[in-house]
Design a protein around this motif. Structure first.
Motif, PDB file in Angstrom:
ATOM      1  N   PHE A  81       8.508  -2.704  -6.999  1.00  0.00           N
ATOM      2  CA  PHE A  81       7.950  -4.293  -6.432  1.00  0.00           C
ATOM      3  C   PHE A  81       7.412  -2.787  -4.763  1.00  0.00           C
ATOM      4  O   PHE A  81       6.991  -2.549  -4.185  1.00  0.00           O
ATOM      5  CB  PHE A  81       8.591  -5.334  -5.625  1.00  0.00           C
ATOM      6  CG  PHE A  81       7.588  -5.933  -5.159  1.00  0.00           C
ATOM      7  CD1 PHE A  81       6.456  -6.115  -5.823  1.00  0.00           C
ATOM      8  CD2 PHE A  81       8.194  -6.369  -3.268  1.00  0.00           C
ATOM      9  CE1 PHE A  81       5.353  -7.283  -4.304  1.00  0.00           C
ATOM     10  CE2 PHE A  81       7.726  -7.008  -2.314  1.00  0.00           C
ATOM     11  CZ  PHE A  81       6.608  -7.470  -2.753  1.00  0.00           C
ATOM     12  N   ARG A  82       8.580  -2.408  -3.771  1.00  0.00           N
ATOM     13  CA  ARG A  82       9.258  -1.618  -3.058  1.00  0.00           C
ATOM     14  C   ARG A  82       8.045   0.062  -3.256  1.00  0.00           C
ATOM     15  O   ARG A  82       7.279   0.147  -2.127  1.00  0.00           O
ATOM     16  CB  ARG A  82      10.273  -1.492  -2.564  1.00  0.00           C
ATOM     17  CG  ARG A  82      11.146  -2.332  -1.591  1.00  0.00           C
ATOM     18  CD  ARG A  82      10.363  -3.125  -0.556  1.00  0.00           C
ATOM     19  NE  ARG A  82      10.720  -4.258  -0.093  1.00  0.00           N
ATOM     20  CZ  ARG A  82      10.220  -5.059   1.304  1.00  0.00           C
ATOM     21  NH1 ARG A  82       9.381  -4.427   1.624  1.00  0.00           N
ATOM     22  NH2 ARG A  82      10.780  -6.102   1.463  1.00  0.00           N
ATOM     23  N   GLN A  83       8.248   0.342  -4.169  1.00  0.00           N
ATOM     24  CA  GLN A  83       7.047   1.835  -4.882  1.00  0.00           C
ATOM     25  C   GLN A  83       5.424   1.238  -4.827  1.00  0.00           C
ATOM     26  O   GLN A  83       5.130   2.118  -3.951  1.00  0.00           O
ATOM     27  CB  GLN A  83       8.050   2.092  -5.827  1.00  0.00           C
ATOM     28  CG  GLN A  83       7.471   3.715  -6.359  1.00  0.00           C
ATOM     29  CD  GLN A  83       7.171   4.452  -5.615  1.00  0.00           C
ATOM     30  OE1 GLN A  83       9.055   4.652  -5.053  1.00  0.00           O
ATOM     31  NE2 GLN A  83       6.590   5.259  -4.934  1.00  0.00           N
ATOM     32  N   TRP A  84       5.809  -0.134  -5.415  1.00  0.00           N
ATOM     33  CA  TRP A  84       3.641  -0.681  -5.050  1.00  0.00           C
ATOM     34  C   TRP A  84       3.333  -0.615  -3.838  1.00  0.00           C
ATOM     35  O   TRP A  84       2.559  -0.772  -3.272  1.00  0.00           O
ATOM     36  CB  TRP A  84       3.703  -1.703  -5.843  1.00  0.00           C
ATOM     37  CG  TRP A  84       1.855  -2.660  -5.812  1.00  0.00           C
ATOM     38  CD1 TRP A  84       1.448  -2.087  -6.817  1.00  0.00           C
ATOM     39  CD2 TRP A  84       1.889  -3.504  -5.065  1.00  0.00           C
ATOM     40  NE1 TRP A  84       0.240  -2.959  -5.880  1.00  0.00           N
ATOM     41  CE2 TRP A  84       0.639  -4.211  -5.043  1.00  0.00           C
ATOM     42  CE3 TRP A  84       3.005  -3.914  -3.782  1.00  0.00           C
ATOM     43  CZ2 TRP A  84       0.023  -4.431  -4.106  1.00  0.00           C
ATOM     44  CZ3 TRP A  84       2.040  -5.149  -3.234  1.00  0.00           C
ATOM     45  CH2 TRP A  84       0.946  -5.567  -3.385  1.00  0.00           C
ATOM     46  N   VAL A  85       4.189  -0.961  -2.857  1.00  0.00           N
ATOM     47  CA  VAL A  85       3.868  -1.290  -1.434  1.00  0.00           C
ATOM     48  C   VAL A  85       3.995  -0.248  -0.544  1.00  0.00           C
ATOM     49  O   VAL A  85       2.237   0.071  -0.137  1.00  0.00           O
ATOM     50  CB  VAL A  85       4.891  -2.126  -0.775  1.00  0.00           C
ATOM     51  CG1 VAL A  85       5.000  -2.287   1.019  1.00  0.00           C
ATOM     52  CG2 VAL A  85       5.552  -4.151  -0.933  1.00  0.00           C
ATOM     53  N   SER A  86       4.695   1.206  -1.096  1.00  0.00           N
ATOM     54  CA  SER A  86       4.631   2.170  -0.407  1.00  0.00           C
ATOM     55  C   SER A  86       3.283   3.165  -0.978  1.00  0.00           C
ATOM     56  O   SER A  86       2.462   3.554  -0.644  1.00  0.00           O
ATOM     57  CB  SER A  86       6.167   3.110  -0.548  1.00  0.00           C
ATOM     58  OG  SER A  86       5.798   4.705  -0.109  1.00  0.00           O
ATOM     59  N   ASP A  87       3.549   3.375  -2.578  1.00  0.00           N
ATOM     60  CA  ASP A  87       2.008   3.960  -3.013  1.00  0.00           C
ATOM     61  C   ASP A  87       0.530   3.338  -2.820  1.00  0.00           C
ATOM     62  O   ASP A  87      -0.079   4.002  -2.418  1.00  0.00           O
ATOM     63  CB  ASP A  87       2.406   4.157  -4.466  1.00  0.00           C
ATOM     64  CG  ASP A  87       3.631   4.436  -4.851  1.00  0.00           C
ATOM     65  OD1 ASP A  87       4.017   5.111  -3.955  1.00  0.00           O
ATOM     66  OD2 ASP A  87       3.860   4.175  -5.816  1.00  0.00           O
ATOM     67  N   PHE A  88       0.652   2.000  -2.231  1.00  0.00           N
ATOM     68  CA  PHE A  88      -0.553   1.542  -2.088  1.00  0.00           C
ATOM     69  C   PHE A  88      -1.371   0.852  -0.837  1.00  0.00           C
ATOM     70  O   PHE A  88      -2.102   0.076  -0.745  1.00  0.00           O
ATOM     71  CB  PHE A  88      -1.254   0.649  -3.229  1.00  0.00           C
ATOM     72  CG  PHE A  88      -0.694   1.279  -5.170  1.00  0.00           C
ATOM     73  CD1 PHE A  88      -1.778   2.348  -5.104  1.00  0.00           C
ATOM     74  CD2 PHE A  88       0.000   0.990  -5.372  1.00  0.00           C
ATOM     75  CE1 PHE A  88      -1.868   2.762  -6.100  1.00  0.00           C
ATOM     76  CE2 PHE A  88       0.297   1.796  -6.290  1.00  0.00           C
ATOM     77  CZ  PHE A  88      -1.062   1.617  -7.274  1.00  0.00           C
ATOM     78  N   ASN A  89      -0.578   1.373  -0.020  1.00  0.00           N
ATOM     79  CA  ASN A  89      -0.739   0.994   1.548  1.00  0.00           C
ATOM     80  C   ASN A  89      -0.438  -0.967   1.501  1.00  0.00           C
ATOM     81  O   ASN A  89      -1.451  -0.969   2.434  1.00  0.00           O
ATOM     82  CB  ASN A  89      -1.064   1.801   1.749  1.00  0.00           C
ATOM     83  CG  ASN A  89      -1.477   3.334   2.347  1.00  0.00           C
ATOM     84  OD1 ASN A  89      -0.144   3.528   2.986  1.00  0.00           O
ATOM     85  ND2 ASN A  89      -1.901   4.168   1.494  1.00  0.00           N
ATOM     86  N   ALA A  90       0.381  -1.354   0.718  1.00  0.00           N
ATOM     87  CA  ALA A  90      -0.013  -2.778   0.424  1.00  0.00           C
ATOM     88  C   ALA A  90       0.869  -3.958   1.778  1.00  0.00           C
ATOM     89  O   ALA A  90       0.974  -5.006   0.569  1.00  0.00           O
ATOM     90  CB  ALA A  90       0.388  -2.879  -0.687  1.00  0.00           C
ATOM     91  N   ASP A  91       1.144  -3.261   3.000  1.00  0.00           N
ATOM     92  CA  ASP A  91       1.672  -4.177   3.441  1.00  0.00           C
ATOM     93  C   ASP A  91       0.291  -5.094   4.535  1.00  0.00           C
ATOM     94  O   ASP A  91      -0.995  -4.584   4.641  1.00  0.00           O
ATOM     95  CB  ASP A  91       1.729  -3.852   4.859  1.00  0.00           C
ATOM     96  CG  ASP A  91       3.153  -4.224   6.034  1.00  0.00           C
ATOM     97  OD1 ASP A  91       2.658  -5.334   6.379  1.00  0.00           O
ATOM     98  OD2 ASP A  91       3.146  -3.750   7.011  1.00  0.00           O
ATOM     99  N   PRO A  92       0.766  -6.952   3.968  1.00  0.00           N
ATOM    100  CA  PRO A  92      -0.712  -7.243   4.339  1.00  0.00           C
ATOM    101  C   PRO A  92      -0.925  -7.268   6.051  1.00  0.00           C
ATOM    102  O   PRO A  92      -2.126  -7.452   5.969  1.00  0.00           O
ATOM    103  CB  PRO A  92      -0.711  -8.480   4.023  1.00  0.00           C
ATOM    104  CG  PRO A  92       1.398  -9.198   3.825  1.00  0.00           C
ATOM    105  CD  PRO A  92       1.054  -6.907   3.509  1.00  0.00           C
ATOM    106  N   PHE A  93      -0.254  -6.716   6.859  1.00  0.00           N
ATOM    107  CA  PHE A  93       0.001  -6.941   7.855  1.00  0.00           C
ATOM    108  C   PHE A  93       0.546  -5.477   8.670  1.00  0.00           C
ATOM    109  O   PHE A  93       1.270  -6.069   9.952  1.00  0.00           O
ATOM    110  CB  PHE A  93       0.510  -7.466   8.716  1.00  0.00           C
ATOM    111  CG  PHE A  93       0.514  -9.749   8.451  1.00  0.00           C
ATOM    112  CD1 PHE A  93      -0.833 -10.284   8.248  1.00  0.00           C
ATOM    113  CD2 PHE A  93       1.211 -10.221   7.404  1.00  0.00           C
ATOM    114  CE1 PHE A  93      -0.873 -11.136   8.167  1.00  0.00           C
ATOM    115  CE2 PHE A  93       0.684 -11.688   6.945  1.00  0.00           C
ATOM    116  CZ  PHE A  93      -0.225 -12.072   7.478  1.00  0.00           C
TER     117      PHE A  93
END
Length: 466
Positions: free
Chosen positions: A349-361
């Motif tokens: 999950f944290r890799q997904w956040v990092s790979d796709f710049n997926a921070d909502p804020f």
């Protein structure tokens, strides 16, 4: 659902216009569907306020279109929140400040202060932004991104309920949580915390064991995983997990003892450091007896238990994400030590956040740490929004008042009875003594029950003496 079916679901999403926008290296949280309310908890007679991705919204029932509408919660006149208004006799959403009234498409239909020849209501500046909506599996979904994309993006429902709609028993709850949607998703993906965090609620410490989790597929639209051994040291069978970006996660377990069980969580980002959880528990039991007892349990009573489970980790997750923020520029793997396969979903999950710049804020800091009473608040985070708990609380208050009045009335009859008869028989005396005691005990018990609608317990069950 099999791993193949889960993968097929992710492939289906990839074949349509994908959630998250066209950029292969960035997930745009606005370009996705989000649940904002269970339909059964909405009131058709009054507007409801909700915040999604920091945008204040108003949900209201349009009697002219016989559908739910979602507008920006702001009158174009003087920016008053439309959620404080009403649905008027003409079926229009009416601003509380000056009575401007809006149709289901956002067009202004009436300005009371404008002369007919002015036709000010026809200006585009008089309109309210209307967001795409749909209802699916009992939830109202909203699309906050480009409206023209909404019809092409898949609404993230529960595949098992679509493929096999019959025979399910479905429990639902929701709560506004004092931590990020990312923190919630990381937490619910992590099955290894259940025996310890939720000891005495939905877990037992003695069930903790080494866990071999495997990620099978991963990409911008999410990932699938498998835990071959499954919960309770393999006693329940293999568990499959699916993360559908950006906000849906579900575990799928089929066991010979209980049948098929899903744990489904939607993590809806409201603002930095806050989210709304929608939790759904579809059961397809191997016998009819569990279904019978679940259906007998009032929804509001189930919610009391659900809230207690959520409070098992509510305080430390709120603090944990602030510790992570203090780590600064360190990657998640550098800030946290993750040596076992039990953390594989968390890492994915944290890799997904990092790979796709997926921070909502992105770039925003968390607000100051909340007080413990604020973290354990149930009324504002759940009860006042719940179509089952809110009336149950009102009824409990009425019963408490009735018990108090009954007790006082019976005691007041004692001197009157003595004055009229000169004495009291043993039977009458026993009634005059016993009934107020029963009424008083009921008053105290209802008081404890009433408290559960307002605030959680300060000490989680896992920390109570064995």
């Amino acid at each position: 659902m099999t791993v193949t079916q889960d993968t097929a679901k992710l492939n289906q999403i990839a074949e349509t216009l994908p959630a998250g926008g066209p950029d292969a290296e960035h997930f745009d949280w606005a370009e996705a569907w989000y649940p904002v309310h269970y339909v059964e908890d909405l009131d058709k007679t009054r507007p409801t306020r909700f915040t999604l991705l920091e945008q204040d919204l108003v949900i209201w029932w349009d009697p002219q279109g016989s559908t739910w509408r979602v507008f920006a919660d702001q009158c174009p006149h003087r920016l008053a929140p439309l959620s404080e208004g009403r649905v008027n006799e003409s079926g229009l959403l009416e601003c509380p400040y000056h009575g401007w009234a809006f149709a289901g498409n956002g067009a202004c239909e009436h300005i009371p202060q404008a002369a007919p020849e002015l036709e000010a209501q026809h200006s585009n500046r008089a309109c309210v932004a209307s967001l795409p909506t749909t209802t699916d599996q009992g939830l109202l979904f909203v699309y906050p991104g480009k409206a023209e994309n909404a019809d092409q993006v898949v609404v993230p429902g529960i595949p098992a309920l679509e493929e096999e709609p019959d025979g399910w028993v479905l429990l639902n709850t929701f709560r506004d949580l004092p931590y990020d949607a990312l923190t919630l998703l990381e937490n619910v993906l992590d099955a290894s915390h259940i025996p310890y965090t939720h000891h005495k609620t939905v877990g037992k410490r003695e069930n903790a064991a080494p866990m071999q989790m495997d990620v099978l597929t991963a990409g911008k639209q999410g990932f699938t995983g498998i835990w071959p051994e499954g919960p309770r040291k393999g006693k329940l069978g293999t568990q499959n997990t699916t993360f559908v970006a950006p906000s849906l996660m579900y575990h799928d377990l089929t066991s010979k003892q209980f049948g098929r069980t899903l744990t489904v969580v939607y993590a809806v980002p409201t603002r930095k450091g806050e989210c709304r959880l929608f939790a759904r528990f579809p059961f397809k039991f191997s016998s009819k007896l569990p279904s019978f007892f679940i259906k007998l349990t009032p929804r509001w009573y189930s919610h009391i238990g659900n809230n207690r489970v959520l409070e098992d980790d509510q305080i430390f997750l709120h603090i944990q994400e602030r510790m992570l923020e203090k780590a600064g520029n360190k990657s998640y793997a550098q800030a946290c030590y993750l040596p076992t396969p039990a953390d594989r979903y968390v890492m994915a999950f944290r890799q997904w956040v990092s790979d796709f710049n997926a921070d909502p804020f992105p770039g925003q800091s968390l607000p100051a740490e909340w007080s413990k009473p604020a973290l354990l608040d149930r009324y504002h985070s759940h009860t006042q929004h719940c179509g089952s708990c809110r009336p149950a609380l009102a009824n409990i208050k009425k019963l408490r008042r009735g018990a108090l009045i009954l007790s006082a009335l019976i005691w007041s009859l004692i001197p009157l009875s003595i004055a009229l008869t000169g004495t009291l028989s043993l039977t009458v005396g026993s009634l005059f003594t016993g009934l107020p005691i029963v009424a008083g005990a009921l008053w105290l018990w209802l008081g404890k029950l009433e408290h559960k609608f307002y605030e959680g317990d300060g000490v989680p069950p896992r920390n109570l003496p064995e």
